[in-house]
Motif scaffolding. Structure first.
Motif: not given
Length: 354
Positions: A244, A248-249, A344, A346
């Protein structure tokens, strides 16, 4: 070579982040039950040490095949790991302890919600991670719920203690961003090293400050809470970072206070209040904004070489000399490509946006 795997862009990053927040959120009410028998400083040290020892035992039991599916820490990762441990495992808890000694508990609880904001701000402003208006609104709704949950009418006391607590939050925000730099490597090893090093350092500091070891039954209970609430939670957090990105995490992780409050109602008999319901509504709105986010556009992948655990999906279409099991880890090269799909920030989508 395998066929590409199709799955929701929410999987597995979002469930990992939410489960990580749930486990961490359970730690405060469980720790509160232990505080009658152990000092706060020693409790912090034993929680981390329990996390490190528990994850080390799991690492011994999981087998070589599972370990082979993850990239291992390399020499280039050590500085980032050291920074993460120093900031999040040693400096932040020390700042927090001294801050708590100079500040009210209610004010400190409010200030601790700055960690999620610091994590996102550093990811956005320093590491240029993509953060759009929807993500910002969702994050601030979650943060507003967390602040309301901690509010007891006393407000925030802006004194030296408050600055120390805020400093702890910034240190944890830096820790989260540093950890993202090594999130492609084995999360079990990272969680183990963080727990062992930070736990040993914090226990040593607690003993130097005059604390003492509690009864073995309390040590065992604290270790169990640390293993689940810090060790397993941290491993899941690292995996979520991988899928993520940091902002966001960190936002999903901000749900932990609400989860902790719900558990306190069940375990400690706390009352269901209007404040809790409104905080839950705000966090629910924030969670919905994040879950309904669909970041999709045509984007370029530059040539990239790295190592991490992967399956042969649309980003990993390479050959092997013989049959392999999935997931597996090895050094591999990504050829340049251009395509469009929901994603995302990532490991493979840390591109810039206009």
């Amino acid at each position: 070579m395998s066929e590409p795997h199709s799955h929701s862009h929410l999987w597995p990053g979002v469930p990992l982040a939410l489960f990580s927040a749930a486990l961490f959120g359970a730690t405060p009410p469980l720790s509160k039950l232990l505080l009658n028998s152990i000092s706060p400083f020693m409790l912090a040290g034993l929680l981390y040490l329990g996390a490190g020892v528990g994850v080390a035992v799991y690492r011994l039991l999981r087998g070589k095949q599972a370990a082979a599916g993850e990239a291992q820490l390399a020499a280039r990762d050590v500085p980032w790991l050291a920074l993460a441990i120093g900031m999040g495992g040693i400096l932040a808890p020390v700042l927090l302890m001294f801050g708590l000694s100079l500040n009210t508990a209610s004010s400190s609880a409010l200030l601790l919600n700055l960690e999620g904001l610091a994590t996102m701000a550093i990811a956005w402003l320093v590491y240029r991670e993509n953060v759009d208006r929807r993500l910002l609104f969702g994050a601030f709704a979650i943060l507003a719920g967390a602040v309301l949950l901690s509010w007891d009418g006393g407000g925030v006391a802006f004194n030296q203690g408050a600055l120390l607590v805020a400093g702890a939050c910034v240190a944890w925000g830096l820790d989260n961003n540093f950890t993202r730099r090594i999130s492609a490597t084995d999360p079990v090893v990272i969680a183990m090293l963080k727990g062992l090093v930070a736990g040993a350092a914090n226990v040593a500091l607690a003993l130097a400050a005059g604390a003492w070891f509690p009864a073995m039954s309390i040590v065992a209970a604290t270790a169990a809470v640390g293993f689940l609430g810090i060790g397993v939670s941290l491993a899941m957090f690292i995996l979520a970072l991988r899928h993520l990105g940091t902002a966001r995490t960190g936002a999903y992780y901000s749900l932990a206070p609400f989860i902790g409050a719900l558990l306190a109602i069940v375990m400690l008999g706390d009352a269901v209040t209007l404040k809790l319901l409104v905080a839950g509504l705000l966090m629910g709105v924030g969670l919905w904004l994040h879950l309904s986010e669909r970041h999709e556009h045509e984007h370029d992948h530059e040539a990239l070489e790295h190592e991490h655990s992967h399956v042969h999906d649309e980003h990993h279409q390479h050959d092997h000399d013989g049959p392999v099991s999935e997931p597996h880890s090895h050094w591999h090269r990504h050829a340049p490509m251009r395509h469009r799909h929901p994603h995302y920030p990532d490991l493979h989508h840390r591109h810039s946006h206009g």
